[in-house]
Enzyme design. Structure first.
Site, mmCIF file in Angstrom:
data_model
loop_
_atom_site.group_PDB
_atom_site.id
_atom_site.type_symbol
_atom_site.label_atom_id
_atom_site.label_comp_id
_atom_site.label_asym_id
_atom_site.label_seq_id
_atom_site.Cartn_x
_atom_site.Cartn_y
_atom_site.Cartn_z
ATOM 1 N N SER A 139 1.260 -0.876 -0.440
ATOM 2 C CA SER A 139 -0.035 -0.254 0.003
ATOM 3 C C SER A 139 1.007 1.416 0.075
ATOM 4 O O SER A 139 1.726 1.323 0.313
ATOM 5 C CB SER A 139 -0.835 0.041 1.343
ATOM 6 O OG SER A 139 -1.919 1.359 1.009
ATOM 7 N N TYR A 152 -2.694 -0.540 10.353
ATOM 8 C CA TYR A 152 -2.260 -1.131 8.787
ATOM 9 C C TYR A 152 -1.403 -0.347 7.940
ATOM 10 O O TYR A 152 -0.647 -0.911 7.281
ATOM 11 C CB TYR A 152 -3.358 -0.244 8.302
ATOM 12 C CG TYR A 152 -3.780 -0.864 6.450
ATOM 13 C CD1 TYR A 152 -4.323 -1.826 5.970
ATOM 14 C CD2 TYR A 152 -3.511 -0.108 5.439
ATOM 15 C CE1 TYR A 152 -4.094 -1.680 4.805
ATOM 16 C CE2 TYR A 152 -3.608 -0.055 4.236
ATOM 17 C CZ TYR A 152 -4.166 -0.791 3.260
ATOM 18 O OH TYR A 152 -4.193 -1.147 2.829
#
Length: 257
Positions: A139, A152
């Site tokens: 990501s 995350y």
């Protein structure tokens, strides 16, 4: 590409993972679809794909025995594993002080630990075949951070580190390992964030989308799931044989800022 090649994509019962499967299925790969899904969704997948070229499994890959089971079943049916895409993931947005410890552990298990287990137990199969491609879906949060995304961001930074180490340990072999770092992709995870913005600021879905993109993604366009699938397909080609240990942004300029 050779029709005999086999790909495993984790978290591929929906979202980005399913788009990757669809791309490689069209390119005549054998496809192993694995993730946690409802029985009805699994049934739909079995109706959609030819059973001779697919293996569809509903497994929790945070459990090592399930990972071993997956590798055994995949190699039994297709003899080898050529491509592994670690795509399974989850997202929970909350401040550090309020972040639930059990959710933290669950997120790290799904986003990072499962990718480690899959890589560890797939590598021997690739080495036996003297060829392999490992692609981790990281990501932008594997490269930079955002507030309220501690777990995350930590997990995706971990994925980037795992990618680099895997690439170094396989550098002299015909095996590569890279990660892809998408910005905002219009998936179920992102739609949840859009819904929160729409409710909070009393916006339409379209305006909430722009509000979300304006904060991070200069292009003001979502990355398409097909863009990610196409990039992975290129990384599996002979032209990408010397691309390894790379962490490739596909983010509309997000990390260029």
């Amino acid at each position: 590409m050779n029709f005999q090649k086999t790909i495993i994509v984790t978290g591929s019962t929906s979202g980005i993972g399913l788009s990757i499967i669809e791309k490689f299925y069209e390119e005549n790969f054998n496809c192993v679809i694995v993730g946690k899904a409802k029985s009805l969704d699994i049934k739909k997948l079995k109706n959609k794909f030819d059973t001779e070229r697919t293996l569809i499994l509903n497994l929790d890959l945070t459990k090592i025995n399930n990972v071993k089971k997956l590798i055994i079943l995949a190699t039994k049916k297709f003899k080898k594993i050529d491509v592994l895409v670690n795509c399974a993931g989850m997202q929970v947005v909350e401040s550090l002080e309020k972040y639930n410890e059990s959710i933290w552990k669950k997120l790290l298990d799904i986003n990072l630990n499962a990718a480690f287990y899959m890589t560890k137990y797939t590598l021997p199969v690739m080495r036996k075949n003297n060829w392999g491609r490992i692609i981790n879906i990281a990501s932008t949060h594997g490269l930079i951070a955002s507030i309220n995304k501690s777990a995350y961001t930590a997990s995706k930074h971990g994925i980037v580190g795992l990618t680099k180490v895997t690439a170094l340990e396989t550098a002299k072999e015909k095996i590569t390992c890279n990660s892809i770092c998408p910005g905002f992709v219009l998936t179920e995870l992102i739609q949840d964030q859009i819904d929160v913005l729409a409710k909070k600021f009393k916006l339409s879905n379209a305006k909430a989308q722009i509000k979300l993109l304006k904060d991070k993604q200069p292009s003001l366009r979502f990355v398409q799931k097909s863009h990610i699938a196409d990039l992975i397909y290129f990384l599996c080609s002979n032209s990408a044989s010397e691309i390894t240990g790379a962490n490739i942004p596909i983010d509309g300029g997000w990390t260029a800022q």
